[in-house]
Design a protein around this motif. Structure first.
Motif, PDB file in Angstrom:
ATOM      1  N   VAL A 203      -1.462  18.892  -1.570  1.00 16.85           N
ATOM      2  CA  VAL A 203      -2.088  18.845  -2.885  1.00 16.85           C
ATOM      3  C   VAL A 203      -2.087  17.388  -3.332  1.00 16.85           C
ATOM      4  O   VAL A 203      -1.043  16.737  -3.311  1.00 16.85           O
ATOM      5  N   ARG A 204      -3.250  16.903  -3.692  1.00 13.91           N
ATOM      6  CA  ARG A 204      -3.338  15.523  -4.147  1.00 13.91           C
ATOM      7  C   ARG A 204      -3.794  15.533  -5.589  1.00 13.91           C
ATOM      8  O   ARG A 204      -4.856  16.076  -5.903  1.00 13.91           O
ATOM      9  N   VAL A 205      -2.985  14.977  -6.473  1.00 12.45           N
ATOM     10  CA  VAL A 205      -3.340  14.897  -7.894  1.00 12.45           C
ATOM     11  C   VAL A 205      -3.915  13.506  -8.109  1.00 12.45           C
ATOM     12  O   VAL A 205      -3.218  12.513  -7.933  1.00 12.45           O
ATOM     13  N   ILE A 206      -5.205  13.434  -8.446  1.00 13.50           N
ATOM     14  CA  ILE A 206      -5.865  12.129  -8.492  1.00 13.50           C
ATOM     15  C   ILE A 206      -5.824  11.541  -9.898  1.00 13.50           C
ATOM     16  O   ILE A 206      -5.249  10.494 -10.118  1.00 13.50           O
ATOM     17  N   GLU A 207      -6.408  12.237 -10.873  1.00 14.86           N
ATOM     18  CA  GLU A 207      -6.399  11.658 -12.222  1.00 14.86           C
ATOM     19  C   GLU A 207      -6.641  12.757 -13.245  1.00 14.86           C
ATOM     20  O   GLU A 207      -7.034  13.870 -12.917  1.00 14.86           O
ATOM     21  N   GLY A 208      -6.378  12.415 -14.495  1.00 13.94           N
ATOM     22  CA  GLY A 208      -6.659  13.339 -15.587  1.00 13.94           C
ATOM     23  C   GLY A 208      -7.685  12.706 -16.511  1.00 13.94           C
ATOM     24  O   GLY A 208      -7.834  11.487 -16.564  1.00 13.94           O
ATOM     25  N   ARG A 209      -8.412  13.547 -17.269  1.00 14.94           N
ATOM     26  CA  ARG A 209      -9.377  13.033 -18.246  1.00 14.94           C
ATOM     27  C   ARG A 209      -9.280  13.874 -19.512  1.00 14.94           C
ATOM     28  O   ARG A 209      -9.039  15.079 -19.436  1.00 14.94           O
ATOM     29  N   GLN A 210      -9.541  13.219 -20.609  1.00 13.87           N
ATOM     30  CA  GLN A 210      -9.706  13.915 -21.893  1.00 13.87           C
ATOM     31  C   GLN A 210      -8.529  14.834 -22.210  1.00 13.87           C
ATOM     32  O   GLN A 210      -8.711  15.962 -22.658  1.00 13.87           O
ATOM     33  N   PRO A 239      -4.963   9.512 -17.596  1.00 13.91           N
ATOM     34  CA  PRO A 239      -4.023   8.884 -16.646  1.00 13.91           C
ATOM     35  C   PRO A 239      -4.554   8.914 -15.214  1.00 13.91           C
ATOM     36  O   PRO A 239      -5.301   9.822 -14.836  1.00 13.91           O
ATOM     37  N   PHE A 240      -4.135   7.955 -14.425  1.00 17.74           N
ATOM     38  CA  PHE A 240      -4.508   7.889 -13.011  1.00 17.74           C
ATOM     39  C   PHE A 240      -3.211   8.098 -12.217  1.00 17.74           C
ATOM     40  O   PHE A 240      -2.277   7.314 -12.312  1.00 17.74           O
ATOM     41  N   PHE A 241      -3.137   9.205 -11.449  1.00 25.14           N
ATOM     42  CA  PHE A 241      -1.896   9.532 -10.737  1.00 25.14           C
ATOM     43  C   PHE A 241      -1.980   9.127  -9.264  1.00 25.14           C
ATOM     44  O   PHE A 241      -1.161   8.376  -8.766  1.00 25.14           O
ATOM     45  N   ASP A 242      -2.968   9.681  -8.563  1.00 22.87           N
ATOM     46  CA  ASP A 242      -3.158   9.465  -7.133  1.00 22.87           C
ATOM     47  C   ASP A 242      -1.862   9.644  -6.354  1.00 22.87           C
ATOM     48  O   ASP A 242      -1.348   8.725  -5.737  1.00 22.87           O
ATOM     49  N   GLU A 243      -1.330  10.872  -6.405  1.00 21.73           N
ATOM     50  CA  GLU A 243      -0.121  11.171  -5.629  1.00 21.73           C
ATOM     51  C   GLU A 243      -0.392  12.415  -4.796  1.00 21.73           C
ATOM     52  O   GLU A 243      -1.120  13.313  -5.212  1.00 21.73           O
ATOM     53  N   ILE A 244       0.208  12.429  -3.602  1.00 20.49           N
ATOM     54  CA  ILE A 244      -0.049  13.560  -2.693  1.00 20.49           C
ATOM     55  C   ILE A 244       1.273  14.262  -2.424  1.00 20.49           C
ATOM     56  O   ILE A 244       2.311  13.612  -2.277  1.00 20.49           O
ATOM     57  N   CYS A1546      -2.096   3.762   8.581  1.00 19.69           N
ATOM     58  CA  CYS A1546      -1.840   5.212   8.656  1.00 19.69           C
ATOM     59  C   CYS A1546      -2.382   5.854   7.391  1.00 19.69           C
ATOM     60  O   CYS A1546      -2.482   5.213   6.351  1.00 19.69           O
ATOM     61  N   MET A1547      -2.700   7.155   7.529  1.00 23.29           N
ATOM     62  CA  MET A1547      -3.258   7.865   6.382  1.00 23.29           C
ATOM     63  C   MET A1547      -2.552   9.202   6.221  1.00 23.29           C
ATOM     64  O   MET A1547      -2.265   9.878   7.211  1.00 23.29           O
ATOM     65  N   ASP A1548      -2.266   9.553   4.977  1.00 21.82           N
ATOM     66  CA  ASP A1548      -1.713  10.879   4.631  1.00 21.82           C
ATOM     67  C   ASP A1548      -0.493  11.233   5.464  1.00 21.82           C
ATOM     68  O   ASP A1548      -0.427  12.313   6.057  1.00 21.82           O
ATOM     69  N   LEU A1549       0.480  10.332   5.499  1.00 23.90           N
ATOM     70  CA  LEU A1549       1.702  10.642   6.247  1.00 23.90           C
ATOM     71  C   LEU A1549       2.482  11.730   5.530  1.00 23.90           C
ATOM     72  O   LEU A1549       2.396  11.875   4.309  1.00 23.90           O
ATOM     73  N   GLN A1550       3.254  12.447   6.315  1.00 28.22           N
ATOM     74  CA  GLN A1550       4.130  13.487   5.754  1.00 28.22           C
ATOM     75  C   GLN A1550       5.281  12.801   5.009  1.00 28.22           C
ATOM     76  O   GLN A1550       5.929  11.927   5.573  1.00 28.22           O
ATOM     77  N   PRO A1551       5.549  13.139   3.729  1.00 24.35           N
ATOM     78  CA  PRO A1551       6.627  12.453   3.014  1.00 24.35           C
ATOM     79  C   PRO A1551       7.985  12.811   3.616  1.00 24.35           C
ATOM     80  O   PRO A1551       8.185  13.926   4.082  1.00 24.35           O
ATOM     81  N   LYS A1552       8.906  11.859   3.587  1.00 25.78           N
ATOM     82  CA  LYS A1552      10.241  12.120   4.137  1.00 25.78           C
ATOM     83  C   LYS A1552      11.333  11.855   3.117  1.00 25.78           C
ATOM     84  O   LYS A1552      12.482  12.139   3.374  1.00 25.78           O
ATOM     85  N   ASP A1553      10.985  11.239   1.962  1.00 28.57           N
ATOM     86  CA  ASP A1553      12.019  10.946   0.964  1.00 28.57           C
ATOM     87  C   ASP A1553      11.875  11.907  -0.197  1.00 28.57           C
ATOM     88  O   ASP A1553      10.842  12.531  -0.378  1.00 28.57           O
ATOM     89  N   ASN A1554      12.946  11.948  -1.017  1.00 29.51           N
ATOM     90  CA  ASN A1554      12.936  12.911  -2.129  1.00 29.51           C
ATOM     91  C   ASN A1554      11.862  12.602  -3.148  1.00 29.51           C
ATOM     92  O   ASN A1554      11.450  13.468  -3.894  1.00 29.51           O
ATOM     93  N   ASN A1555      11.421  11.331  -3.213  1.00 30.76           N
ATOM     94  CA  ASN A1555      10.410  11.002  -4.214  1.00 30.76           C
ATOM     95  C   ASN A1555       9.014  11.357  -3.751  1.00 30.76           C
ATOM     96  O   ASN A1555       8.027  10.953  -4.354  1.00 30.76           O
ATOM     97  N   GLY A1556       8.904  12.120  -2.629  1.00 29.24           N
ATOM     98  CA  GLY A1556       7.574  12.527  -2.155  1.00 29.24           C
ATOM     99  C   GLY A1556       6.838  11.408  -1.455  1.00 29.24           C
ATOM    100  O   GLY A1556       5.633  11.487  -1.272  1.00 29.24           O
ATOM    101  N   LEU A1557       7.556  10.342  -1.043  1.00 31.50           N
ATOM    102  CA  LEU A1557       6.906   9.244  -0.320  1.00 31.50           C
ATOM    103  C   LEU A1557       7.698   8.986   0.948  1.00 31.50           C
ATOM    104  O   LEU A1557       8.637   9.705   1.259  1.00 31.50           O
TER     105      LEU A1557
END
Length: 2046
Positions: A203-210, A239-244, A1546-1557
């Motif tokens: 799931v990738r949260v990109i941004e929010g509007r309004q 807001p601009f999140f862009d987190e996967i 690299c693109m879309d690596l599987q996260p390995k740390d608790n912060n999701g990165l």
């Protein structure tokens, strides 16, 4: 005006102390009005009218009022009692002026009703000018879908015609616009096996509007399958999140697809419960249904979960994907100008708020047939004290309904097995729903323990509702032309959920109650197939468009009466004739079958009449080979049931007709597929295809189903489904007609035809099927062992048409029964039953006569029991038995009590008739048998051995006959004399010794050596005998004597002959019954009820249920003649079997079973592809019944494959079924054809079997007509005869054996001297041994030839088997690996076609040439034409971005005419034109070891590199042998190479740390060398840009595997591997596609694109000519033209429109390169490789973009490596000068009552919040104006190519590294009011995107909210276009600031600013300080000219005096002073007056 009259409330709950003082508040759009409080009252009456002024605006249909009732408190806060919500939709639509809201239930905070209600009356006067607005006007499109959706108004109005039969159409029927949704993908998930498997949800949260709210800090929480991740906290409304986020799960697909993905948006400022701002939910299954299983970059509309009518709560842009095993994640395409992307057009449609909110009303009427769930303890006590116990009602049922996360329950009805709830459960859902199933669970309430589940059933929404898209279910992108043309008419048949009233049946564990825990409890939860009927529930579902309803309510009596007609029952009759029961695995207690439908026929249920629902007990007999069967011979048991159910014939008839059509289509489709597999000719295929299409058109054109009119139990759903079915059938028919005309390629049409089949099968699914399944149980003794469920419609008789009868109605079917909840999933079959069943209405029972075979006979039976006391037989010693009883001996019977049922009478007197099936002789079914007797002797310790008290016993010590008494039975002869058994632990005379320890009378253990203390010894004597005649099976009918059967114990084991040890005997008495009228076979249905039981006074006190079923008559079907058949089974071969032994092979053999006979094939050792080539002949098969019925429906031959083991039990490998061809006339010349049948094990494929079978009816007269006996291969082994076995042809197989790689150790020793054995079709060839595997793993001689007879038909071709053996010391040659190559098709070739190209590889030929001929010339390598200025503008990344189309990131690169490269979105091996780079040799994986579990692949232990060529040879020796295929081969010795690895990103690596990165870095290994790039890790990112080059040298082929791994850097723990990818470097070097180094577009000798290869283009081209065997290329002197391979090329053609730049090399090299690029070689490229990890081997862990260059060192040194270092961000500064503000909201009131604000302005760039800056304060602004002249300066790092800011900061103070993330460049400016002693007040904000800057207004008057997009509804055309500040550099003007008040955006103020962007390099040239600090220049800022009134009162007391106090209160001051003076004057006057007067009077001085 809106008037709310608050009348009264009832049943307000009491307080803890006393009664409450209720007060009501009404809230409308944020405005709150209250009634007065009423003291101390539970039923208050207010009768007050509260008015709300609408200020001229009309009500909109989403309006509502909140009603809140509180308890009034004089001091403190009022206490909440309950609330309710009333929607004003009806008022808004203008349908009525008043809306009564009576008895509104009040609910508490937990949304539960508190029992209190309130009464209101709401009135509304619309404004004079307004027409009512409604969301539901058909013309207004609210669906956020395509603009055309609103245009079907006509359809809406014409929607009435569906309701013709007096049934009103459902609301919103044929697809109202807001119902429209993507077509229902009913086709979903059918491909996935329902077993546990790995899935990854991204799931990738990109941004929010309004987003709503002021100054918010949004954070998004994403929850999937119980795991929650949250984004970082951002600020602002966009807001601009862009987190996967990655979610890895291992679960069943069916469970996963029911899980939700939920997005919840919170405001992190507020700690209160109301911080949730909005949410969105959808099923994982919905994402999986999308193309590529992904939803990419879509906007979600967030809504308030508690109040769905409140409209949008902002938008969130996300991407979601679900990846199963082997799925590739799709790549995200970022669109340019996404800032302006239109939310409306890119909204995720099905889930918008505009899905209608509907109420699902689920009416639960009643239930029947609940099983006992509670202990009978209390009832038993009642019985003891003479009370009446009630056993059957021991259950307290209630129903729980759960849907979309909501659960509701009915009331509990205690002690009732047939409860009536009559309640309606209302669920509010959005429709079309994103959730699929309503779950109904019936519970038994328990006071003390947890509630038990009685049963579970599901209602599928897509079965009871239709979105109207059922027909067109192909996604729009890749629609096949045929299926896309489906007529639009079909999409109109949408309808809302409807169901019933109809019963739903529950299935689960067996009904019998026991106090112990139920081992099958899971079945009651709806997991797995239920094994027994557990009751039924009558429910109805309807859907209303209203918004609120009580969650639980009682059904009105009128509605209950309506359901009466749906409960009308009719009598059904069921007859089942059991023809055979075979393939029993173990004998044991006698076996009985029970057939039940519902409760009827369940012999342990006492609620129904006793019925003859069980067969008689009988013992299993050995079939002489492997299995056991029940010896029913000519008397087949019959089971009769009568039962009562609703007549739903009209539904099941339709189902059967549809199934008939689907079955016919399926069988035609199968024959078409078989023909394609068998490579039939085009004409034959066309003929089969045409027959199929014609049959489809004919069947569907004549499709008629029963009329629904006049049916009493017709439901709304019946009509809807009928309409839908008619439409789908019509559409398939039209498609078939069109296909017949248009189709060109048969194979292309297959998917469409499969789709039709799938749709027909879907249509045949009837949701309202209230007829329970028929359940057959096998009982062994009293224990239920195995079951089978037969859907009732399959055996139902119909008078409508022949097709409407079930497919097994009155026909014999084969059923494999199964164990309940079988953990092994059917590896072992309990029994195979052939049964003929007929079910029909009792009104039609006469029709059975036409189906019946044989003659039915009915007997009453009872047993006479006797025991032996003191040598005499009598009834005195019968313990626990009766003189006359049933077969179990437990139920007492008397002859006098037997009464025949109605319509029946006695057909004779009682007679003795022994039961043959229950007499088990040990030798039954055997051809050889061994009799055994034990001889026993005893002694005193040390004494002499004497015969024991019982000298002859059996193995258990029971007395048996002496040797002399044992006779040989008739039909047998003795083989030998009595001898002792020496194959045991005995001494040389056969004795074994033991010690008897009292109270035992024989030893527990035995030993072979005699000791002094032994007191007992025994010897096993054996004598074998053999069967002589086959006719002995039917000996002459001896007189049954008295018909007694004897037993040594009272139990089951009986024998005929009396022995001295027998203690008990019995005999069976029978009496025939005959019908009194001539009804034929159907008379047996009258046999209801028991024949009579002797109920004596003792028994009556006991439980009557015990006698139930004990005395029903026995029915059997007698066949007067049998037919003899002859069966031949041709077992040819099997393939792909699973390895069951450690040596990677199996030793397979097959048990072949047909009815009651079986035979076994021979064992083939060590193979997975055995060829048996064996004919099994079964002579003289006796089958009862008409040969025609056998021919129509023959029993299958069942083959069970086993692996033979020397030690231990043989293991099952799977089972396969093959129907025999039946020949009733031997003259017909059909020969059976060998076909592949699938072998299954545990529901998975376990190989294929090539078999055929024929069953021949033997003519009594002559044997000569039988086919010839096949040729023999041994004494008893017959081969498969000619004509059936495949036709063979002599074939050559050439094998290129290049070498072995990566061989793993075997038995702890490494493989050192391997050789390869190749087997095919019985021929074997072996290579020479590799002498030293470590030094050179290639085979010394590389080509083998195998001549073999292979079948001409490809489908029969045997596989090639490769075995690798290792030559070890002492002559050991273990198999260390094996591989099976299934298809030879791809290796077939024409031997005369001269294709040498594939033989010698490209690079190796160069090396061969390079040894002597080439001088490598390096003189012009480093010609330095480099220009540092250009290098800055143009780098390698420009080339990369130019190649992937991101033109805005590549600068002027393309304009200069430079090269691009090819970016493959996959591995280079997967690019189709490069044939996997295996053109020289393929790589085959070698495996070893047994396959432990089906899911796991066997372990790979090495690789074989080689290839094959297969071509036919002529049988004529005169024809010359074709030329060999593998001729010139490259040198196979090792060579040293240099390998360069370029890792781009690299693109879309599987996260390995608790912060999701993760913190990725690269690790590379090649052979034994490895490079660990740990110090260059990239912190906190999932998309790192590495830009790294690695160089390694290696020796090929030993170090062929290049492994590139990505690891996650951890400071304290071990670094985790993210994933890895492996490249076979050897293949790249050997391939003729030149994959060692790609060819660039142009030959450059300098610059970014400098030539890298060792050889120049001309040299490569000459090599290519040599390789292809053509003449060298000829080049003109100046290189302008070149001829190669017979073609002329000109340089001008290639470079006609290209820019010639300074880096290009000489013309002739360029010319050669252009020609090379046309030859299909690998071009310069970047490949995208998927990373995999061993933890989830099938799921992608991310992608890596890279390429590899390989240079053999013998060719000299290569060119310089590319520089691919990542780009650096540029430093920029944003200077914002705040000049003035105006129209700012005045927030404070001064002491003197003036409105004012202390204004200051705050600003920051998102992502850099810590660098917030603010101006000084403009105090006491009285008119909203502020003057500042203040400069804010923000430094930021900017990537111009990506148009994003690069922000690096530590997330927490404890973080090790700064996290880099990218955000769009934005500036947020806020206006605040400064407060010294409280929090500052927020007054407004403006968010400016520097790339799309809102153009400012020139003057403050022109500045308004209309400038901001999305805030007001202005059309975009009126607004000026946004510009980028980076191109404008500087801009000045006014911008509006927004604040939200009561949900509305209002102007908070206006700001005048100058915005300027300065590059880092220019800062020193144009210096400027923050605020007004030095250097105050560019421009210089003066102090603001603020009015004198602007100051802070606290620090300026004098000014405070002057400006606040004096100015405001001047006259008051003056007046006060004057007043004080006057008062002083008066005071002094008054003070001095008396003195003065007295002086005057007295005048003392006068």
């Amino acid at each position: 005006m809106l008037r709310v009259s608050v009348e009264s409330a009832n049943n307000i709950p009491k307080k803890t102390f006393g009664n409450p003082d209720p007060i009501t508040a009404i809230v409308f759009k944020g405005e709150k009005k209250k009634t007065k409080a009423i003291d101390n009252e539970l039923n208050p009456a207010w009768n007050e009218v509260l008015e709300f002024d609408l200020k001229g605006s009309p009500l909109d249909s989403s309006s509502f009022i909140d009603v809140v009732v509180k308890d009034y408190e004089t001091i403190g806060k009022d206490k909440f009692i309950g609330s309710a919500k009333v929607f004003l939709k009806d008022l808004a639509s203008g349908n009525s002026k008043t809306l009564p809201a009576k008895n509104l239930p009040l609910i508490n905070e937990k949304q539960l009703a508190i029992g209190a209600t309130i009464n209101l009356m709401i009135g509304y006067e619309p404004p004079a000018s307004m027409t009512p607005i409604s969301n539901d006007q058909p013309g207004i499109d609210l669906s956020h879908g395509d603009p055309d959706e609103g245009k079907d108004e006509e359809d809406l109005n014409g929607g009435g015609q569906l309701g013709t039969h007096g049934v009103t159409p459902l609301p919103g029927q044929p697809g109202t616009p807001n119902q429209k949704i993507r077509p229902a993908t009913v086709k979903r998930h059918k491909a996935l096996a329902n077993k546990l498997q790995d899935f990854q949800i991204r799931v990738r949260v990109i941004e929010g509007r309004q987003l709503p709210g002021n100054n918010i800090k949004p954070v998004v929480k994403v929850s999937v399958c119980g795991h929650t991740h949250r984004t970082r906290i951002r600020r602002g409304n966009n807001p601009f999140f862009d987190e996967i986020f990655f979610y890895n799960v291992n679960m069943l697909p069916s469970e996963l697809f029911d899980e939700y993905v939920s997005f919840r948006l919170y405001d992190s400022y507020s700690l209160r419960a109301d911080s949730l701002m909005g949410e969105f939910k959808l099923d994982v299954g919905n994402i999986y249904d999308e193309p590529a299983h992904a939803i990419m970059r879509k906007w979600l509309l967030l809504s308030d979960p508690d109040d769905s009518s409140s409209g949008a709560k902002g938008y969130l842009k996300v991407s979601m994907m679900v990846m199963g095993s082997g799925d590739e994640p799709p790549t995200e395409k970022k669109v340019r100008n996404e800032e302006q992307d239109d939310i409306e057009s890119n909204l995720l449609v099905p889930a918008g708020v505009n899905m209608r909110l509907v109420t699902l009303n689920l009416k639960v009427y009643r239930a029947e047939d609940m099983p006992q769930m509670d202990d009978a303890f209390v009832q038993t006590i009642k019985n003891v004290f003479g009370g009446a116990g009630d056993k059957k009602n021991l259950v307290d049922p209630f129903l729980e309904v759960s849907f979309a996360g909501k659960k509701l329950c009915t009331k509990i009805i205690e002690k009732n097995a047939n409860p009536e709830w009559n309640q309606v459960i209302s669920l509010q859902v959005k429709f079309p729903s994103m959730c699929e199933r309503i779950k109904l669970t019936l519970y038994d309430w328990d006071r003390l323990t947890r509630n038990d589940i009685i049963g579970t059933t599901f209602l599928n929404m897509n079965k009871i509702a239709s979105f109207g898209g059922e027909i067109e279910d192909t996604p729009a992108e890749n629609v096949n032309t045929l299926s896309s043309k489906v007529s639009s008419a079909e999409s109109e048949f949408g309808f809302l959920p409807a169901f019933g009233p109809c019963y739903l049946n529950l299935y689960g564990s067996p009904r019998e109650f026991s106090g112990l825990p139920d081992p099958y409890e899971e079945l009651n939860m709806g997991k797995g197939e239920g094994v027994a009927y557990r009751g039924r529930v009558l429910i109805e579902v309807s859907t209303e468009m209203k918004d609120k309803a009580r969650m639980l309510d009682d059904i009105p009596n009128d509605d209950i009466l309506v359901t009466q007609k749906y409960q009308r029952k009719r009598k059904y009759s069921l007859c089942a004739v059991f023809h055979s029961a075979c393939m029993l695995q173990e004998p044991g207690e006698p076996i009985q079958f029970e057939v039940s439908i519902g409760n009827y026929g369940n012999k342990l249920d006492s609620t129904c009449k006793p019925l003859p629902s069980t067969t008689q007990y009988s013992y299993a007999v050995f079939d002489g080979n492997h299995y056991y069967y029940l010896p029913w011979a000519d008397t087949k048991p019959v089971v009769i049931l009568t039962s009562s159910w609703e007549d739903i014939g009209h539904r099941l008839d339709t189902v059967n007709i549809l199934l008939f059509l689907a079955d016919r289509l399926e069988s035609n489709l199968t024959s078409l597929k078989t023909a394609i597999l068998a490579k039939a000719s085009e004409a034959r295929l066309a003929e089969i295809w045409l027959k199929l299409i014609n049959l489809v058109i004919e069947d569907l054109s004549s499709f008629h189903v029963p009329e629904l009119e006049g049916r009493p139990n017709l439901t709304a759903l019946d009509l809807q489904i009928k309409t839908l079915r008619d439409a789908v059938v019509a559409s398939i028919r039209d498609m078939a007609k069109r296909m017949k005309e248009e189709a060109t390629d048969i194979k292309v049409t297959l998917s469409d035809i499969e789709d039709w089949l799938y749709r027909l099968q879907q249509l045949a699914d009837e949701p309202q099927n209230s007829l329970p399944d028929v359940i057959i149980w096998m009982l062994r003794g009293e224990k239920r062992v195995a079951y089978a469920r037969v859907p009732a419609n399959q055996i139902l008789y119909s008078t409508y048409s022949e097709q409407a009868c079930g497919k097994h109605c009155g026909r014999t079917q084969t059923i494999f029964m199964q164990y309940p909840m079988d953990k092994n999933k059917g590896v072992k079959i309990p029994v195979q039953v052939r049964v003929n069943m007929w079910l029909g209405l009792s009104a039609h029972e006469k029709k059975l006569n036409s189906f019946a075979q044989g003659t039915f006979s009915v007997f009453a039976e009872m047993y006479e029991n006797q025991s032996r006391v003191l040598g005499n037989w009598g009834t005195t010693g019968l313990v626990g038995r009766h003189k006359f009883s049933d077969v179990t001996g437990k139920v007492k019977l008397k002859r006098e009590c037997f009464l025949p049922p109605r319509c029946w009478e006695w057909g004779g007197e009682w007679f003795v008739d022994p039961q043959k099936c229950l007499l088990t002789e040990a030798d039954a079914g055997h051809t050889e048998f061994t009799d055994e007797v034990y001889q026993n002797e005893t002694r005193f310790p040390g004494g002499e051995w004497k015969p024991a008290a019982e000298p002859h016993t059996d193995v258990n010590g029971e007395k048996s006959q002496a040797l002399g008494e044992i006779e040989c039975p008739p039909g047998w002869t003795w083989e030998d004399d009595w001898s002792f058994d020496s194959n045991r632990a005995v001494d040389e005379k056969g004795w074994e010794y033991g010690v008897t320890i009292p109270p035992d009378d024989k030893p527990r253990s035995w030993g072979a050596a005699e000791k002094m203390y032994h007191v007992h010894r025994r010897k096993r004597l054996i004598r074998p005998r053999r069967k002589t005649t086959s006719t002995a099976a039917t000996p002459e009918r001896r007189d049954p004597g008295e018909g007694w059967e004897y037993s040594s114990l009272i139990g089951w084991k009986f024998h005929r002959k009396e022995r001295s040890s027998d203690k008990f005997r019995r005999r069976r008495w029978r009496r025939k019954m005959a019908t009194s009228d001539t009804e034929g076979a159907s008379a047996i249905f009258k046999l209801e009820g028991a024949l009579g039981v002797d109920v004596d006074e003792k028994a009556s006190k006991k439980d009557p249920a015990k006698f139930f079923g004990a005395n029903t008559p026995t029915v059997s079907c007698h066949f007067d003649r049998s037919y003899m058949y002859h069966l031949r089974v041709y077992v040819y071969q099997a393939r792909h079997l699973t390895a069951m032994d450690k040596d990677s092979f199996s030793d397979p053999y097959a048990h072949v079973s047909f009815l009651h006979v079986s035979k076994t094939t021979e064992i083939i050792r060590t193979t997975l592809n055995p060829t048996w080539d064996q004919t099994l002949i079964f002579d003289d098969l006796e089958i009862y019944g008409d040969p025609q019925t056998i021919a129509h429906n023959p029993p299958s031959v069942v083959l069970e494959i086993f692996d033979s083991d020397q030690v231990g039990k043989d293991e099952p490998m799977g089972r396969c079924r093959c129907p025999p061809i039946v020949k009733l006339n031997l003259a017909t010349a059909i020969s059976p054809k060998l076909l592949w049948f699938p072998i299954t094990k545990k529901g998975h494929s376990a190989g294929d079997m090539l078999v055929a079978a024929e069953l021949l009816l033997k003519d009594k007269v002559n044997q000569g007509d039988l086919p010839l006996v096949p040729p023999r291969r041994g004494e008893k082994l017959y081969m498969v005869p000619q004509g059936i076995r495949p036709v063979v042809q002599l074939t050559a197989i050439e094998i290129l054996t290049w070498g072995l790689r990566n061989m793993k150790t075997y038995q702890l020793a490494s493989v050192s001297s391997p050789s390869l054995i190749v087997e095919c079709g019985g021929e074997v060839v072996q290579t020479t041994v590799i002498k030293n595997f470590k030094k050179n793993p290639n085979f010394p001689s590389s080509v083998l030839l195998l001549k073999v007879l292979l079948p001409k038909e490809e489908m029969y071709t045997p596989p090639i088997v490769l075995k690798v053996i290792d030559h070890r010391p002492f002559g050991r040659k273990p198999i260390v690996g094996q591989c099976t190559i299934d298809t030879l098709e791809e290796y077939r070739c024409d031997p005369y076609c001269n294709d040498t190209e594939g033989i010698m590889s490209a690079k190796v030929s160069m090396i061969a040439a390079a040894q002597d001929s080439f001088i490598i010339n390096i003189e012009d390598r480093d010609s330095p034409i480099s220009n540092t200025q250009e290098d800055e503008v143009v780098d390698w990344w420009c080339k990369f971005y130019a190649s992937i189309g991101e033109l805005e990131r590549c600068g002027p690169y393309l304009k200069k005419g430079y090269d691009t490269l090819k970016v493959h979105q996959c591995e280079l091996e997967d690019v189709p034109e490069f044939q996997g780079l295996t053109d020289f040799c393929h790589t085959f994986k070698l495996q070893r070891g047994k396959s432990e579990e089906e899911e796991d692949d066997p372990s790979v232990v090495g690789e074989f590199k080689g290839s094959f060529r297969v071509y036919p040879l002529s049988d004529d020796p005169a024809v010359p042998v074709p030329p060999r295929q593998f001729r010139e081969l490259p040198e196979s010795r090792p060579q040293e190479c240099l390998v360069r690895i370029y890792v781009v990103r690299c693109m879309d690596l599987q996260p390995k740390d608790n912060n999701g990165l993760c913190d990725p870095y690269i690790k590379i290994s090649l052979g034994r060398k490895s490079i660990d790039d740990r110090e260059h890790y990239k912190p906190n990112t999932l998309n790192p840009e590495f830009g790294r080059v690695f160089e390694l040298s290696c020796f090929l082929p030993q170090d062929k595997d290049l492994k590139i791994s990505v690891y996650d850097f951890d400071l304290l723990s071990r670094d985790e591997k993210v994933g890895e990818t492996v490249i076979d470097v050897e293949n790249r070097l050997l391939s003729r596609f030149g994959s060692y180094c790609g060819l660039p577009q142009s030959y450059c000798i300098s610059g970014t694109n400098k030539w890298r290869d060792q050889l120049k283009p001309i040299q490569i081209l000459q090599n290519l000519a040599k390789l292809r065997g053509i003449s060298s290329p000829r080049i003109e002197g100046d290189g302008s033209s070149l001829s190669f391979a017979g073609k002329e090329y000109s340089l001008l053609d290639f470079e006609a429109d290209k820019r010639i730049h300074q880096h290009l090399g000489p013309a002739k090299e360029r010319m050669a390169l252009h020609v090379l690029r046309t030859q299909g070689l690998v071009h310069e490229h970047v490949e995208t490789r998927t990373l995999y990890s061993s933890y989830q081997p099938t799921l992608s862990q991310g992608k890596i973009q890279m390429w590899v260059d390989i240079f053999p060192k013998s060719l000299g040194s290569p060119g310089p490596p590319c520089d691919i270092k990542p780009r650096k961000a540029k430093k920029y500064f944003l200077r914002a000068i705040i000049w003035n503000t105006t129209d700012v909201i005045l927030d404070e009131t001064s002491i003197t009552g003036e409105h004012m604000s202390d204004i200051y302005v705050k600003g920051w760039m998102p992502g850099m919040e810590e660098d917030k800056q603010k101006t000084d304060v403009h105090y006491r602004s009285l008119d909203g104006d502020g003057n500042f002249n203040w400069r804010l300066i923000f430094g930021f790092d900017y990537l111009p190519a990506e148009q994003l800011c690069l922000v690096s900061k530590k997330e927490h103070f404890w973080s090790l590294d700064k996290t880099e993330f990218r955000t769009p460049p934005k500036l947020i400016i806020q206006i605040w009011d400064n407060d010294k002693f409280s929090l500052d007040d927020y007054l407004g904000t403006i968010e400016l995107n520097l790339l799309h800057l809102i153009p400012p207004a020139k003057t403050s008057e022109k500045c308004s909210l209309k400038m901001i997009p999305g805030v007001t509804d202005t059309t975009p055309s009126k607004r000026p276009k946004p510009n980028s500040l980076f191109s404008q550099k500087s801009v000045r003007g006014w911008w509006p600031c927004v604040i939200e008040q009561d949900g509305k955006h209002v102007l908070g103020g206006k700001v005048e600013m100058t915005l300027e962007v300065v590059e880092g390099t220019e800062v020193d040239e144009k210096p400027a300080g923050k605020g007004r600090d030095e250097p105050n220049m560019n421009p210089k800022l003066e102090h603001p000219n603020r009015p004198d009134t602007s100051f802070f009162w606290f620090t300026n007391p004098c000014k405070t005096m002057k400006f606040i106090i004096w100015r405001k209160f001047k006259w008051i001051f003056i007046g006060s002073i004057l007043l004080i003076l006057v008062l002083l004057f008066l005071g002094i006057l008054l003070y001095s007056l008396p003195n003065y007067i007295s002086m005057k009077i007295v005048k003392p001085f006068s």
